[in-house]
Design a protein around this motif. Structure first.
Motif, short mmCIF file in Angstrom:
data_model
loop_
_atom_site.label_atom_id
_atom_site.label_comp_id
_atom_site.label_asym_id
_atom_site.label_seq_id
_atom_site.Cartn_x
_atom_site.Cartn_y
_atom_site.Cartn_z
N LEU A 108 0.87 -1.16 0.00
CA LEU A 108 0.00 0.00 0.00
C LEU A 108 0.91 1.22 0.00
CD1 LEU A 108 -2.64 -1.01 2.70
CD2 LEU A 108 -2.83 -1.18 0.22
N VAL A 122 -1.66 0.66 -5.19
CA VAL A 122 -1.57 -0.69 -4.64
C VAL A 122 -0.81 -1.56 -5.63
CG1 VAL A 122 -2.89 -2.76 -4.04
CG2 VAL A 122 -3.78 -0.52 -3.43
N TRP A 160 -6.10 2.55 -3.38
CA TRP A 160 -6.76 2.43 -2.08
C TRP A 160 -7.02 3.82 -1.54
CZ3 TRP A 160 -4.82 4.42 2.50
CH2 TRP A 160 -3.48 4.81 2.50
N GLU A 161 -7.99 3.89 -0.61
CA GLU A 161 -8.25 5.15 0.07
C GLU A 161 -8.78 4.86 1.46
OE1 GLU A 161 -12.68 6.33 -1.53
OE2 GLU A 161 -10.98 7.01 -2.69
N ARG A 162 -8.56 5.80 2.36
CA ARG A 162 -9.07 5.67 3.72
C ARG A 162 -10.59 5.78 3.71
NH1 ARG A 162 -5.91 9.50 7.80
NH2 ARG A 162 -7.53 8.64 9.12
N VAL A 201 -9.54 0.97 5.34
CA VAL A 201 -9.31 1.37 3.95
C VAL A 201 -10.16 0.50 3.04
CG1 VAL A 201 -6.94 2.14 4.35
CG2 VAL A 201 -7.35 -0.17 3.52
N GLY A 202 -10.43 1.00 1.87
CA GLY A 202 -11.07 0.23 0.81
C GLY A 202 -10.18 0.33 -0.41
N GLY A 203 -10.13 -0.72 -1.19
CA GLY A 203 -9.27 -0.70 -2.37
C GLY A 203 -9.86 -1.50 -3.51
N SER A 204 -9.41 -1.16 -4.70
CA SER A 204 -9.79 -1.89 -5.92
C SER A 204 -8.55 -2.08 -6.76
CB SER A 204 -10.83 -1.11 -6.73
OG SER A 204 -11.99 -0.89 -5.96
N SER A 205 -8.40 -3.28 -7.31
CA SER A 205 -7.25 -3.58 -8.16
C SER A 205 -7.71 -4.30 -9.41
CB SER A 205 -6.25 -4.49 -7.42
OG SER A 205 -5.73 -3.85 -6.28
N ARG A 226 -11.88 -6.28 -4.99
CA ARG A 226 -12.38 -5.19 -4.14
C ARG A 226 -12.18 -5.62 -2.69
NH1 ARG A 226 -17.84 -5.20 -4.71
NH2 ARG A 226 -17.79 -7.22 -5.70
N SER A 228 -12.04 -4.48 1.65
CA SER A 228 -12.23 -3.56 2.77
C SER A 228 -11.40 -4.14 3.91
CB SER A 228 -13.70 -3.42 3.15
OG SER A 228 -14.21 -4.65 3.58
#
Length: 183
Positions: free
Chosen positions: A55, A61, A86-88, A94-98, A116, A118
Motif C-alpha cells: 500500500l 496498490v 486504495w483510500e481511507r 481502507v477500501g481498495g480496488s485492483s 475489491r 475492505s
C-alpha cells in the motif's frame, strides 16, 4: 552581550532537544498511512493463499499473488500482478480496488478481473483483517476483444471460484530485519 549569547545558546539547545525528542517519539509511534508491505493470506475452506501487498502512501496498490504461479491446486489459470488504488474509509479502515489479467493454461488472455477489498487495521497498524471479492469481465473472442475495465458499461460477474460474499483476508506488516547471522 555575553548574556544574550548564553540565552540564545539555551534557546537553541531547547529547540534541538525538542526536535530530537519529537523524532525519537515518531520512530516508536506507528505511522499508519505511509508506504508499507504486508504479508497477506486469503482463504476459503481451509486454504490460506499467500500474497505480498504494498500500500503506497500516494494511494497506489501493488500485489504479487501466489495464484500468479499456480498456487491454486487444480486451477489451470494464471494471473498477472495486481495494480490498483486504495483510500481511507475511516480512522483505521481502507477500501481498495485492483485490476489484473487472467490467462488460461496455454497463456491466452481470457478475462480482466477486479478485486475489491475492505480492511480494518489493528490499533498499532501492524495487522489487518478484512474481506475481498473478485469480479470477472470475460474477453469475448481473445485479447483483442477484452472489455474496458474503466468503462461503467462493462458487465462484471462474480468470480466462479469464490463465494459471492467474498473471502477473508489477513495481513501482517513486514518489518526490517537486520543484516547479519540469524540468531
Amino acid at each position: 552581550m555575553r548574556r544574550i549569547f548564553v540565552l540564545l545558546a539555551a534557546v537553541v539547545a531547547v529547540i534541538a532537544g525538542a526536535c530530537w525528542f519529537h523524532a525519537a517519539a515518531q520512530e516508536q509511534t506507528p505511522q499508519p498511512w505511509g508506504t508499507f508491505i504486508w504479508w497477506t493470506t486469503m482463504g476459503t475452506g481451509g486454504e490460506a493463499l499467500p500474497a505480498l501487498l504494498t500500500l503506497h502512501q500516494d494511494g497506489a496498490v501493488a500485489v504479487a499473488d501466489s495464484a500468479m504461479f499456480g498456487a491454486q491446486p487444480g486451477s489451470p489459470s494464471r494471473i498477472s500482478p495486481l495494480q490498483g488504488v486504495w483510500e481511507r474509509t475511516g480512522p483505521k479502515t481502507v477500501g481498495g480496488s485492483s485490476l489484473f489479467l487472467v490467462f488460461d493454461a496455454a497463456g491466452g488472455l481470457t478475462a480482466i478481473a477486479r478485486s475489491r477489498v475492505s480492511l480494518q487495521f489493528s490499533d498499532d497498524f501492524r495487522e489487518f483483517r478484512g474481506m475481498m471479492s473478485v469480479d470477472i469481465a470475460p474477453c469475448a473472442f481473445g485479447p483483442v476483444f477484452c472489455p474496458d475495465p474503466t468503462d461503467t458499461k462493462t458487465t462484471w460477474q462474480p468470480s466462479s471460484n469464490m463465494p459471492p460474499t467474498g473471502v477473508p483476508v489477513f495481513g501482517t506488516r513486514f518489518q526490517r530485519v537486520p543484516q547479519g547471522p540469524l540468531p
